[in-house]
Motif scaffolding. Structure first.
Motif, PDB file in Angstrom:
ATOM      1  N   ASP A 440       0.844  -1.199   0.000  1.00 20.66           N
ATOM      2  CA  ASP A 440       0.000   0.000   0.000  1.00 20.66           C
ATOM      3  C   ASP A 440       0.877   1.246   0.000  1.00 20.66           C
ATOM      4  OD1 ASP A 440      -1.963   1.936   0.445  1.00 20.66           O
ATOM      5  OD2 ASP A 440      -1.913   1.627   2.620  1.00 20.66           O
ATOM      6  N   ALA A 441       0.700   2.091  -1.000  1.00 15.63           N
ATOM      7  CA  ALA A 441       1.470   3.340  -1.082  1.00 15.63           C
ATOM      8  C   ALA A 441       0.555   4.560  -1.056  1.00 15.63           C
ATOM      9  CB  ALA A 441       2.315   3.352  -2.351  1.00 15.63           C
ATOM     10  N   SER A 442      -0.667   4.377  -0.563  1.00 20.77           N
ATOM     11  CA  SER A 442      -1.650   5.464  -0.652  1.00 20.77           C
ATOM     12  C   SER A 442      -1.253   6.686   0.173  1.00 20.77           C
ATOM     13  CB  SER A 442      -3.032   4.967  -0.211  1.00 20.77           C
ATOM     14  OG  SER A 442      -2.985   4.421   1.101  1.00 20.77           O
ATOM     15  N   GLN A 443      -0.416   6.491   1.198  1.00 17.97           N
ATOM     16  CA  GLN A 443       0.008   7.634   2.013  1.00 17.97           C
ATOM     17  C   GLN A 443       1.430   8.105   1.689  1.00 17.97           C
ATOM     18  OE1 GLN A 443      -2.067   5.257   3.768  1.00 17.97           O
ATOM     19  NE2 GLN A 443      -3.660   6.765   3.409  1.00 17.97           N
ATOM     20  N   CYS A 444       2.066   7.560   0.673  1.00 19.99           N
ATOM     21  CA  CYS A 444       3.389   8.052   0.279  1.00 19.99           C
ATOM     22  C   CYS A 444       3.189   9.387  -0.444  1.00 19.99           C
ATOM     23  CB  CYS A 444       4.097   7.045  -0.627  1.00 19.99           C
ATOM     24  SG  CYS A 444       4.621   5.554   0.229  1.00 19.99           S
ATOM     25  N   TYR A 445       3.714  10.441   0.142  1.00 21.44           N
ATOM     26  CA  TYR A 445       3.331  11.784  -0.301  1.00 21.44           C
ATOM     27  C   TYR A 445       4.455  12.758   0.022  1.00 21.44           C
ATOM     28  CZ  TYR A 445       0.438  16.089  -0.323  1.00 21.44           C
ATOM     29  OH  TYR A 445      -0.089  17.330  -0.568  1.00 21.44           O
ATOM     30  N   VAL A 446       4.633  13.749  -0.825  1.00 21.42           N
ATOM     31  CA  VAL A 446       5.639  14.777  -0.592  1.00 21.42           C
ATOM     32  C   VAL A 446       5.056  16.133  -0.968  1.00 21.42           C
ATOM     33  CG1 VAL A 446       6.666  14.374  -2.872  1.00 21.42           C
ATOM     34  CG2 VAL A 446       8.000  15.552  -1.122  1.00 21.42           C
TER      35      VAL A 446
END
Length: 520
Positions: A440-446
């Motif tokens: 799950d990468a749904s919260q990988c954010y910059v």
């Protein structure tokens, strides 16, 4: 005999002290050392990272230095050696246990990459804890050796001020030690706060002072407040049932969009959250478990749950109460009891200084204490006039998906410059290493917070994803040097990495376009 009498009169003239019997030991009641007859050039109170940095720096400059340090056991009896919070009950053991949890995730990924790993893989708390504790003990010993090598005198005593140049301590066996110095630096840090208004809190709860030194697994754990996110994260990661009680907003003082995403990721990966609740009582049941009672602030209803461990994480208090600061004339904040200092780290007494977590308005971060301490000593002994710059200090929250940041949050930037003068560039991205395993990468954010006016000075950078600390550290240099958005966009990224997502930020929040990264 005459010579001895003269010597004794001289000693009395120097210290003019007597002893008083008090509960639990002996207390010095002295008037201190006369000018020009002091024992040390520098006396450091506190053997944590900041205090040790001061002592070693001064010794390298040829000064006569002493360090006094004493660890008051926690209410549960936990004690540790030289090195302060970071080494013993903070950054070091926390990061190692965080790594243990990350390894658990990699083991789950391994079959997708062709490794034949039988599932499930059990975790052994005792083995992990022993390895972490042995490493910490090696650091304790290393600090002792470094002080000895630099000819810094170390006293394992609990010091308190007698006057503005003198402190007194009681060593093992009740022996009194009276020390005086031209300059004194207070670097005693802080200790976890206990909610004494909650029934059973002190008797049955533990804090971060204890969790890293447990010999056995804490089992099913309850954390009242979001300050415990890092501990809850690694406990969940090694397979323990973990609940956090959220009374208000998460990660107060950090960017709230990023903080909410940290919570979402943890919740989706097994950490339970109770929102809008406040604990009222803890009691031990006949089977040894702990029953926690809390109130839902929305409905007013009470509820209970049973847990193996209650971990209090409701903030920290400065370790100043036993220092007798009033004897030296050192002012503290009436609200926080932290020491008040100026830009030179000087207290209300010109030759007494304070650094680190014990100081009002300073970041509670190990590297800032170390740098502030070194710069302070260099100023004291004529090597520099540089002041510590507390702006744009980078940090990382070591939750399961790490959150690194430097500079202003989006809220702070808007409050300082106005919404119309702030531009925020952002992106959702998927780390390459997440793809094969289907993570799950749904919260990988910059996101990068900038001034809107060209060349768009970077005000803050916020990164949520793997190795966030490593990513943030590099970009912190550019932001510290006044980097603009234009300069960041002209920086060539390293492919394929997560950090290159920063130099690919093209979509602004103002545009309303989808910020999801697709392809290279």
């Amino acid at each position: 005999m005459a010579a001895m009498a003269v010597a004794l009169r001289g000693l009395r003239g120097r210290f003019r002290w007597r002893t008083q019997a008090v509960a639990g030991g002996v207390r010095c009641a002295a008037q201190g050392a006369a000018a020009g007859q002091r024992d040390y050039d520098l006396l450091v109170i506190g053997g944590g990272s900041g205090g040790l940095a001061c002592a070693k720096e001064a010794a390298q400059l040829g000064r006569k230095v002493a360090v006094v340090d004493y660890v008051e056991p926690s209410p549960q009896g936990t004690r540790w050696g030289l090195g302060g919070t970071c080494v013993n009950v903070g950054c070091i053991p926390k990061k190692l246990m965080h790594q243990a949890a990350l390894l658990g995730g990699l083991i789950q990924d391994a079959p997708h990459y062709g490794w034949e790993v039988a599932q499930p893989v059990p975790h052994d708390w005792r083995k992990m804890a022993e390895a972490v504790q042995n490493h910490v003990k090696s650091l304790n010993w290393g600090h002792r050796v470094q002080l000895q090598d630099r000819k810094v005198k170390y006293f394992n005593i609990k010091a308190s001020f007698v006057d503005e140049h003198t402190v007194c301590g009681v060593a093992k066996g009740g022996k009194e030690i009276l020390l005086s110095a031209d300059h004194i630096i207070i670097a005693t840090g802080g200790r976890p706060r206990y909610p004494t208004h909650i029934e059973g809190a002190l008797e049955y709860g533990i804090t971060s002072d204890d969790i890293f030194w447990l010999k056995e697994s804490p089992g099913k754990t309850w954390h009242p407040t979001d300050v415990a996110l890092e501990c809850a994260g690694f406990l969940t990661g090694i397979g323990l049932d973990t609940t956090i009680m959220m009374r208000s907003i998460p990660l107060r003082g950090f960017d709230q969009q990023m903080s909410s995403m940290v919570i979402e990721h943890m919740a989706s990966h097994g950490t339970r959250f109770l929102r809008g609740c406040a604990p009222s009582r803890v009691r031990r049941l006949p089977d040894g478990q702990l029953q926690v009672t809390w109130e839902d602030r929305t409905t007013g209803k009470e509820d209970t749950g049973t847990f193996d461990t209650v971990l209090w994480a409701i903030g920290r208090v400065p370790d100043t109460r036993s220092l007798n600061l009033e004897k030296a004339g050192v002012d503290t904040s009436p609200d926080t009891q932290k020491i008040l200092v100026d830009s030179r780290e000087a207290t209300s007494v010109p030759h007494i200084y304070a650094i680190g977590d014990v100081v009002e308005g300073r970041p509670e971060l190990t590297p800032t204490a170390i740098m502030a301490g070194r710069l302070l000593v260099q100023r004291l002994f004529g090597r520099s006039s540089d002041l510590m710059d507390y702006d744009n200090v980078p940090t990382t929250v070591f939750t399961p998906l790490e959150y690194g940041c430097v500079g202003l949050s989006e809220e702070e930037a808007v409050a300082r410059h106005g919404q119309e003068h702030v531009e925020v560039y952002h992106a959702h991205y998927k780390p390459l290493e997440f793809t094969v395993a289907g993570r799950d990468a749904s919260q990988c954010y910059v996101k990068m917070v900038c001034l809107r006016e060209p060349p768009q000075l970077v005000l803050g950078l916020h990164f949520l994803g793997p190795n966030a600390g490593e990513v943030t550290q590099g970009f912190a240099l550019g932001i510290k040097c006044g980097a603009s958005y234009v300069q960041v966009m002209r920086t060539v990224g390293i492919h394929p990495t997560c950090s290159e997502e920063v130099v690919k930020l093209r979509v602004s929040k103002r545009s309303g376009l989808d910020p999801t990264v697709t392809g290279c």
